[in-house]
Enzyme design. Structure first.
Site, PDB file in Angstrom:
ATOM      1  N   ARG A   1       3.019  43.472  26.120  1.00 41.38           N
ATOM      2  CA  ARG A   1       4.229  43.266  26.935  1.00 41.38           C
ATOM      3  C   ARG A   1       4.272  44.230  28.116  1.00 41.38           C
ATOM      4  O   ARG A   1       4.725  43.901  29.197  1.00 41.38           O
ATOM      5  CB  ARG A   1       5.475  43.434  26.054  1.00 41.38           C
ATOM      6  CG  ARG A   1       5.611  42.257  25.084  1.00 41.38           C
ATOM      7  CD  ARG A   1       6.666  42.501  24.069  1.00 41.38           C
ATOM      8  NE  ARG A   1       8.001  42.462  24.663  1.00 41.38           N
ATOM      9  CZ  ARG A   1       9.088  42.865  23.987  1.00 41.38           C
ATOM     10  NH1 ARG A   1       8.957  43.364  22.772  1.00 41.38           N
ATOM     11  NH2 ARG A   1      10.276  42.795  24.542  1.00 41.38           N
TER      12      ARG A   1
ATOM     13  N   HIS B   1      18.589  48.809  23.985  1.00 44.16           N
ATOM     14  CA  HIS B   1      17.466  48.721  23.037  1.00 44.16           C
ATOM     15  C   HIS B   1      16.235  49.456  23.515  1.00 44.16           C
ATOM     16  O   HIS B   1      15.154  49.270  22.971  1.00 44.16           O
ATOM     17  CB  HIS B   1      17.136  47.249  22.766  1.00 44.16           C
ATOM     18  CG  HIS B   1      18.245  46.546  22.049  1.00 44.16           C
ATOM     19  ND1 HIS B   1      18.475  45.199  22.173  1.00 44.16           N
ATOM     20  CD2 HIS B   1      19.222  47.011  21.232  1.00 44.16           C
ATOM     21  CE1 HIS B   1      19.525  44.857  21.438  1.00 44.16           C
ATOM     22  NE2 HIS B   1      19.990  45.945  20.867  1.00 44.16           N
TER      23      HIS B   1
ATOM     24  N   CYS C   1       0.719  62.421  20.726  1.00 42.36           N
ATOM     25  CA  CYS C   1       1.718  63.254  21.417  1.00 42.36           C
ATOM     26  C   CYS C   1       1.002  64.419  22.103  1.00 42.36           C
ATOM     27  O   CYS C   1       0.201  65.123  21.461  1.00 42.36           O
ATOM     28  CB  CYS C   1       2.718  63.789  20.382  1.00 42.36           C
ATOM     29  SG  CYS C   1       3.872  65.003  21.066  1.00 42.36           S
TER      30      CYS C   1
HETATM   31  C1  BV8 Z   1      20.836  47.798  12.991  1.00 49.83           C
HETATM   32  C2  BV8 Z   1      14.004  45.754  21.089  1.00 49.83           C
HETATM   33  C3  BV8 Z   1      21.472  49.197  11.177  1.00 49.83           C
HETATM   34  C4  BV8 Z   1      12.778  45.135  20.507  1.00 49.83           C
HETATM   35  C5  BV8 Z   1      15.722  44.484  20.022  1.00 49.83           C
HETATM   36  C6  BV8 Z   1      19.035  40.794   8.339  1.00 49.83           C
HETATM   37  C7  BV8 Z   1      17.916  41.585   8.128  1.00 49.83           C
HETATM   38  C8  BV8 Z   1      17.658  42.733   8.881  1.00 49.83           C
HETATM   39  C9  BV8 Z   1      18.551  43.133   9.889  1.00 49.83           C
HETATM   40  C10 BV8 Z   1      19.653  42.324  10.092  1.00 49.83           C
HETATM   41  C11 BV8 Z   1      19.906  41.179   9.342  1.00 49.83           C
HETATM   42  N1  BV8 Z   1      21.049  40.612   9.815  1.00 49.83           N
HETATM   43  C12 BV8 Z   1      21.527  41.357  10.828  1.00 49.83           C
HETATM   44  C13 BV8 Z   1      20.695  42.412  10.983  1.00 49.83           C
HETATM   45  C14 BV8 Z   1      20.870  43.462  11.954  1.00 49.83           C
HETATM   46  C15 BV8 Z   1      19.854  43.239  13.068  1.00 49.83           C
HETATM   47  C16 BV8 Z   1      20.103  41.889  13.726  1.00 49.83           C
HETATM   48  O1  BV8 Z   1      21.057  41.752  14.476  1.00 49.83           O
HETATM   49  N2  BV8 Z   1      19.238  40.897  13.446  1.00 49.83           N
HETATM   50  C17 BV8 Z   1      19.410  39.577  14.033  1.00 49.83           C
HETATM   51  C18 BV8 Z   1      18.031  38.961  14.312  1.00 49.83           C
HETATM   52  C19 BV8 Z   1      20.227  38.726  13.098  1.00 49.83           C
HETATM   53  N3  BV8 Z   1      20.113  44.296  14.003  1.00 49.83           N
HETATM   54  C20 BV8 Z   1      19.445  45.447  13.890  1.00 49.83           C
HETATM   55  O2  BV8 Z   1      18.537  45.644  13.086  1.00 49.83           O
HETATM   56  C21 BV8 Z   1      19.919  46.545  14.815  1.00 49.83           C
HETATM   57  N4  BV8 Z   1      20.056  47.751  14.055  1.00 49.83           N
HETATM   58  O3  BV8 Z   1      21.553  46.918  12.616  1.00 49.83           O
HETATM   59  O4  BV8 Z   1      20.691  49.005  12.348  1.00 49.83           O
HETATM   60  C22 BV8 Z   1      21.470  50.667  10.981  1.00 49.83           C
HETATM   61  C23 BV8 Z   1      22.641  51.377  11.236  1.00 49.83           C
HETATM   62  C24 BV8 Z   1      22.645  52.727  11.031  1.00 49.83           C
HETATM   63  C25 BV8 Z   1      21.480  53.389  10.609  1.00 49.83           C
HETATM   64  C26 BV8 Z   1      20.294  52.671  10.394  1.00 49.83           C
HETATM   65  C27 BV8 Z   1      20.283  51.286  10.587  1.00 49.83           C
HETATM   66  C28 BV8 Z   1      18.908  46.817  15.915  1.00 49.83           C
HETATM   67  C29 BV8 Z   1      18.769  45.595  16.798  1.00 49.83           C
HETATM   68  C30 BV8 Z   1      17.868  45.944  17.974  1.00 49.83           C
HETATM   69  C31 BV8 Z   1      16.585  45.174  17.829  1.00 49.83           C
HETATM   70  N5  BV8 Z   1      15.769  45.360  19.046  1.00 49.83           N
HETATM   71  N6  BV8 Z   1      15.008  44.710  21.090  1.00 49.83           N
HETATM   72  C32 BV8 Z   1      12.001  44.484  21.603  1.00 49.83           C
HETATM   73  O5  BV8 Z   1      12.614  43.905  22.534  1.00 49.83           O
HETATM   74  O6  BV8 Z   1      10.770  44.541  21.499  1.00 49.83           O
HETATM   75  S1  BV8 Z   1      16.640  43.083  19.974  1.00 49.83           S
HETATM   76  C33 BV8 Z   1      15.910  41.857  20.909  1.00 49.83           C
HETATM   77  O7  BV8 Z   1      16.759  40.689  20.728  1.00 49.83           O
HETATM   78  C34 BV8 Z   1      15.915  42.057  22.414  1.00 49.83           C
HETATM   79  O8  BV8 Z   1      16.485  43.283  22.831  1.00 49.83           O
HETATM   80  C35 BV8 Z   1      16.769  40.887  22.913  1.00 49.83           C
HETATM   81  O9  BV8 Z   1      17.428  41.166  24.057  1.00 49.83           O
HETATM   82  C36 BV8 Z   1      17.689  40.803  21.789  1.00 49.83           C
HETATM   83  C37 BV8 Z   1      18.682  39.725  21.723  1.00 49.83           C
HETATM   84  O10 BV8 Z   1      18.152  38.505  22.110  1.00 49.83           O
HETATM   85  P1  BV8 Z   1      18.691  37.876  23.490  1.00 49.83           P
HETATM   86  O11 BV8 Z   1      18.580  38.897  24.565  1.00 49.83           O
HETATM   87  O12 BV8 Z   1      20.026  37.274  23.278  1.00 49.83           O
HETATM   88  O13 BV8 Z   1      17.589  36.804  23.758  1.00 49.83           O
HETATM   89  P2  BV8 Z   1      17.490  35.357  23.107  1.00 49.83           P
HETATM   90  O14 BV8 Z   1      16.106  34.869  23.339  1.00 49.83           O
HETATM   91  O15 BV8 Z   1      18.053  35.393  21.723  1.00 49.83           O
HETATM   92  O16 BV8 Z   1      18.511  34.479  23.987  1.00 49.83           O
HETATM   93  C38 BV8 Z   1      18.184  34.208  25.332  1.00 49.83           C
HETATM   94  C39 BV8 Z   1      19.393  33.532  25.926  1.00 49.83           C
HETATM   95  O17 BV8 Z   1      19.152  33.350  27.307  1.00 49.83           O
HETATM   96  C40 BV8 Z   1      19.669  32.157  25.339  1.00 49.83           C
HETATM   97  O18 BV8 Z   1      21.055  32.027  25.089  1.00 49.83           O
HETATM   98  C41 BV8 Z   1      19.266  31.200  26.461  1.00 49.83           C
HETATM   99  O19 BV8 Z   1      20.093  30.042  26.509  1.00 49.83           O
HETATM  100  C42 BV8 Z   1      19.537  32.048  27.679  1.00 49.83           C
HETATM  101  N7  BV8 Z   1      18.775  31.694  28.878  1.00 49.83           N
HETATM  102  C43 BV8 Z   1      17.543  31.123  28.959  1.00 49.83           C
HETATM  103  N8  BV8 Z   1      17.202  31.001  30.282  1.00 49.83           N
HETATM  104  C44 BV8 Z   1      18.243  31.524  31.002  1.00 49.83           C
HETATM  105  C45 BV8 Z   1      19.238  31.952  30.119  1.00 49.83           C
HETATM  106  N9  BV8 Z   1      20.395  32.513  30.532  1.00 49.83           N
HETATM  107  C46 BV8 Z   1      20.581  32.628  31.864  1.00 49.83           C
HETATM  108  N10 BV8 Z   1      19.665  32.248  32.784  1.00 49.83           N
HETATM  109  C47 BV8 Z   1      18.491  31.682  32.385  1.00 49.83           C
HETATM  110  N11 BV8 Z   1      17.590  31.285  33.317  1.00 49.83           N
HETATM  111 ZN    ZN Z   2       5.092  65.508  19.201  1.00 42.64          ZN
END
Ligand code: BV8
Ligand code: ZN
Length: 256
Positions: free
Chosen positions: A77, A126, A155
């Site tokens: 990426r 993120h 590191c």
């Molecule tokens: C946390 C970095 C707790 C990585 C990212 C079950 C199991 C395990 C975990 C969970 C679970 N259920 C819920 C969770 C929590 C989990 C979560 O939310 N999972 C989801 C999948 C259900 N969340 C976490 O784990 C978070 N941490 O909960 O920790 C905790 C608390 C305390 C102490 C310890 C632990 C951490 C979440 C962060 C993950 N990292 N990114 C990387 O990028 O490599 S998230 C990743 O998804 C990206 O950042 C991305 O941005 C993000 C969200 O996706 P979207 O941006 O919305 O993108 P998507 O493709 O989904 O949608 C695109 C949209 O664009 C669509 O609507 C489309 O219609 C639209 N579109 C398309 N073209 C256009 C457009 N819009 C406008 N113009 C266009 N042209």
């Molecule tokens: Zn170090």
């Protein structure tokens, strides 16, 4: 968003009036805002995760299991980013920040395109593909070397593994409190290009709504957040945001 569609034009005028009247705007963006720059989104069609199982390459468990596999995913990426430029939507958001007294941008994206387009008040919820940090000491830095000389990189301070400075699934989001303060202080929330699946990020929308913000969604599709939107402009952000800016400029030109 067909320019000829009268209802859509009416919605556009309503949106511009909201932006013109807003004192504190919080924009919340997701992968969709970078779609027109050629960055694959995470869900839908060519969704990024389909080629790489989520739990293997963007989770703390995946890292512990196979750091080399995770680095190969991120190195790919990082390489893609060298060919990728901000699109008109990124530039329009940077211009809105210059025009609106209190404008902040919270992004879930890790591609750095908002900053490249000139946005300054950015909260990269993120993390950032160009940043690395040590798993052991507190070394952290921007490192745009590509390809990296070795994977995982070492590191320079303590020789332990460097990891991408990215928030993985299963990890806490250190900037969340800052983002929540911005969202709940806004009178207008622009929710752009996000499916609203990922938490706690998507919870920022509730924080804004509970504080009385007006929510404008810009997305070609319905999302998990659409039911909370006061107004939904349906179309690509790379087209809609420049049109909003253009109408705002002409509105301000009329001294309103
Ligand atoms: C946390 C970095 C707790 C990585 C990212 C079950 C199991 C395990 C975990 C969970 C679970 N259920 C819920 C969770 C929590 C989990 C979560 O939310 N999972 C989801 C999948 C259900 N969340 C976490 O784990 C978070 N941490 O909960 O920790 C905790 C608390 C305390 C102490 C310890 C632990 C951490 C979440 C962060 C993950 N990292 N990114 C990387 O990028 O490599 S998230 C990743 O998804 C990206 O950042 C991305 O941005 C993000 C969200 O996706 P979207 O941006 O919305 O993108 P998507 O493709 O989904 O949608 C695109 C949209 O664009 C669509 O609507 C489309 O219609 C639209 N579109 C398309 N073209 C256009 C457009 N819009 C406008 N113009 C266009 N042209
Ligand atoms: Zn170090």
């Amino acid at each position: 968003m067909a320019a000829s569609d009268p209802r859509q034009n009416l919605d556009l005028v309503r949106a511009v009036e909201r932006i013109a009247a807003a004192r504190r705007v919080a924009a919340f963006t997701g992968a969709g805002v970078s779609a027109e720059s050629g960055v694959p989104t995470f869900r839908g069609g060519e969704g990024l995760w389909e080629n790489h199982p989520l739990e293997e390459v963007a989770s703390i468990q995946g890292w512990r299991r196979d750091p080399l596999r995770v680095w190969r995913f991120y190195e790919g990426r990082r390489g893609d980013l060298r060919r990728i430029r901000p699109n008109a939507g990124h530039y329009a958001l940077a211009e809105l920040e210059r025009r609106i007294p209190e404008f902040s941008l919270i992004t879930q994206n890790v591609d750095g395109l908002h900053i490249l387009a000139g946005s300054q008040r950015v909260t990269p919820l993120h993390g950032d593909l160009w940043r690395v940090r040590c798993v052991r000491c507190n070394y952290a830095a921007e490192d745009r070397t590509h390809p990296l000389p070795e994977l995982p990189p070492a590191c320079p301070v303590c020789a332990a593994h460097l990891r991408p400075d990215i928030v993985w699934f299963g990890e806490a989001v250190p900037l969340y409190a800052e983002a929540e303060r911005l969202a709940s202080g806004a009178d207008l929330l622009l929710v752009i290009g996000t499916s609203g699946h990922v938490y706690p990020a998507a919870g920022l929308v509730q924080a804004g709504l509970e504080a009385g913000a007006f929510m404008l969604e810009i997305n070609p599709e319905q999302t998990a957040l659409s039911r909370y939107a006061h107004l939904h402009l349906r179309g690509p952000s790379g087209e809609i945001l420049p049109r909003l800016l253009e109408q705002l400029e002409s509105l301000e030109g009329q001294g309103r």
